[in-house]
Enzyme design. Structure first.
Site, PDB file in Angstrom:
ATOM      1  N   GLY A 124     -10.779  28.034 -17.878  1.00 32.42           N
ATOM      2  CA  GLY A 124     -10.157  28.874 -18.578  1.00 32.42           C
ATOM      3  C   GLY A 124      -9.729  29.564 -18.060  1.00 32.42           C
ATOM      4  O   GLY A 124      -8.265  29.691 -18.052  1.00 32.42           O
ATOM      5  N   CYS A 168     -20.840  34.527 -27.257  1.00 28.21           N
ATOM      6  CA  CYS A 168     -20.000  35.735 -27.052  1.00 28.21           C
ATOM      7  C   CYS A 168     -20.338  36.707 -26.446  1.00 28.21           C
ATOM      8  O   CYS A 168     -20.893  37.249 -27.306  1.00 28.21           O
ATOM      9  CB  CYS A 168     -19.327  35.681 -28.372  1.00 28.21           C
ATOM     10  SG  CYS A 168     -17.658  37.272 -28.439  1.00 28.21           S
ATOM     11  N   ILE A 199     -20.331  28.481 -18.617  1.00 28.93           N
ATOM     12  CA  ILE A 199     -20.926  29.607 -18.736  1.00 28.93           C
ATOM     13  C   ILE A 199     -19.932  30.369 -19.729  1.00 28.93           C
ATOM     14  O   ILE A 199     -18.684  30.296 -19.204  1.00 28.93           O
ATOM     15  CB  ILE A 199     -21.366  30.898 -17.508  1.00 28.93           C
ATOM     16  CG1 ILE A 199     -20.293  30.832 -16.336  1.00 28.93           C
ATOM     17  CG2 ILE A 199     -22.193  30.100 -16.585  1.00 28.93           C
ATOM     18  CD1 ILE A 199     -20.128  32.251 -15.281  1.00 28.93           C
ATOM     19  N   GLY A 231     -16.918  28.211 -14.774  1.00 26.64           N
ATOM     20  CA  GLY A 231     -16.507  29.539 -14.275  1.00 26.64           C
ATOM     21  C   GLY A 231     -15.330  29.990 -12.912  1.00 26.64           C
ATOM     22  O   GLY A 231     -15.796  28.742 -12.145  1.00 26.64           O
TER      23      GLY A 231
HETATM   24  O1  RRO Z   1     -12.743  36.918 -28.400  1.00 26.72           O
HETATM   25  C1  RRO Z   1     -14.137  37.143 -27.906  1.00 26.72           C
HETATM   26  O2  RRO Z   1     -13.719  38.327 -27.684  1.00 26.72           O
HETATM   27  C2  RRO Z   1     -14.476  36.202 -27.165  1.00 26.72           C
HETATM   28  C3  RRO Z   1     -15.275  35.270 -27.166  1.00 26.72           C
HETATM   29 BR1  RRO Z   1     -15.527  34.326 -29.070  1.00 26.72          BR
HETATM   30  C4  RRO Z   1     -16.308  34.693 -26.092  1.00 26.72           C
HETATM   31  O3  RRO Z   1     -16.783  33.805 -26.724  1.00 26.72           O
HETATM   32  N1  RRO Z   1     -16.104  34.869 -24.937  1.00 26.72           N
HETATM   33  C5  RRO Z   1     -15.354  36.010 -24.361  1.00 26.72           C
HETATM   34  O4  RRO Z   1     -14.927  35.894 -23.018  1.00 26.72           O
HETATM   35  N2  RRO Z   1     -14.775  36.513 -25.446  1.00 26.72           N
END
Ligand code: RRO
Length: 308
Positions: free
Chosen positions: A266, A131, A191, A244
């Site tokens: 995503g 994250c 990713i 991605g």
């Molecule tokens: O919650 C987030 O801000 C977040 C997470 Br956990 C993650 O793994 N990837 C992201 O881009 N945002």
């Protein structure tokens, strides 16, 4: 076009990227039509932490010409809230459930994995060591030694498949993937988002996002995902969930050609909640036309809005 992933049979190779599709909200919006035409072959839930979290201060999103930057900061109900309130609803989905967990220490991750290891509703676990919006989340996944130490600690706690979600924000995703595999990971996914920043449009030099920086996703990072999947495939034998910037079947096919076994959609799901189903159909057509064994066109069905 059924596929096997870590011993789990899936109807097709398209899943969601964690945190980009809220299946509980979608069920409320679309009712049982969502279950009849669920867009993904498995559902990967948003990251769960041990304790409940409010997430980062707003604003949490910035739109880019080629995607967006998020700084959500892991808002979630915590382990107890997830087990009591989210898990029963997610267990109703017509596809296998993969739970994504993150801890701020190895012991926190161990508690999370331990808690889910006896849940029959859970098909596999994804360890979020990537994250970009909480410092400690990325530290574990940016260093091969840290990643190996985490996976070695977790491995004995569960028989469920362990997928390690890798960060692109490190010097060598291939080294981290190889370390995860050597320590006992069953698969890797990549990713996660690429660390980025945007300034306030009217306050020069002031970050727009409440968290200061965020994670870039969408078409802007498609080439990064493709290169890193190819790099990781050259280093590991375990299955790869590639993602991605996937918007079309062709993008999914590219990731499969680069060495992925599954592909996650995503950011595109925010624009089109049925993107996963559309990408699966397009991919089946592409691979069927190329004569890939087992690739048959998935019959197109009406969109959820027409069914409801
Ligand atoms: O919650 C987030 O801000 C977040 C997470 Br956990 C993650 O793994 N990837 C992201 O881009 N945002």
């Amino acid at each position: 076009m059924t596929v096997e992933f870590c011993g789990i049979e899936l109807a097709h190779p398209i899943v969601n990227a964690s945190g980009t599709f809220d299946a509980i909200a979608a069920r409320r919006a679309f009712g049982d039509a969502l279950l009849e035409r669920f867009p993904f072959a498995a559902f990967v839930s948003k990251t769960v932490t041990l304790e409940p979290r409010q997430g980062n201060p707003p604003p949490r999103l910035w739109e880019l010409p080629g995607g967006m930057i998020n700084s959500i900061g892991l808002p979630n109900k915590g382990l107890r809230g997830y087990l009591a309130r989210d898990l029963p609803e997610l267990a109703d989905l017509p596809v296998p459930l993969i739970v994504n967990v993150m801890g701020f220490t190895r012991e926190e991750v161990a508690q999370l994995v331990d808690a889910f290891s006896d849940c029959a509703e859970v098909a596999a676990l994804e360890l979020n060591v990537s994250c970009p919006n909480v410092e400690t989340g990325m530290i574990m996944g940016a260093d091969p030694g840290e990643t190996a130490a985490l996976v070695e600690r977790i491995r004995p706690l569960t028989d469920k498949p362990l997928i390690v979600k890798l960060t692109p924000n490190c010097s060598s995703p291939g080294d981290v993937a190889a370390a995860a595999e050597a320590a006992g990971a069953d698969a890797v996914s990549l990713i996660n988002t690429v660390k980025g920043m945007a300034f306030h449009p009217r306050r020069a030099g002031t970050p727009w996002l409440g968290g200061g920086t965020g994670g870039v996703s969408g078409p802007a990072v498609r080439a990064v995902g493709l290169a890193q999947v190819a790099e990781v495939r050259a280093r590991v034998g375990v299955p790869i969930v590639g993602m991605g910037g996937v918007q079309r079947g062709r993008h999914a096919d590219d990731l499969l050609q680069a060495g992925a076994d599954l592909v996650a959609v995503g950011t595109e799901s925010f624009r089109d909640p049925l993107a996963g189903a559309r990408v699966a159909v397009e991919l089946a057509e592409i691979r069927g036309n190329r004569g890939v064994p087992g690739a048959t066109a998935i019959p197109a069905r009406p969109p959820i809005s027409d069914v409801a």
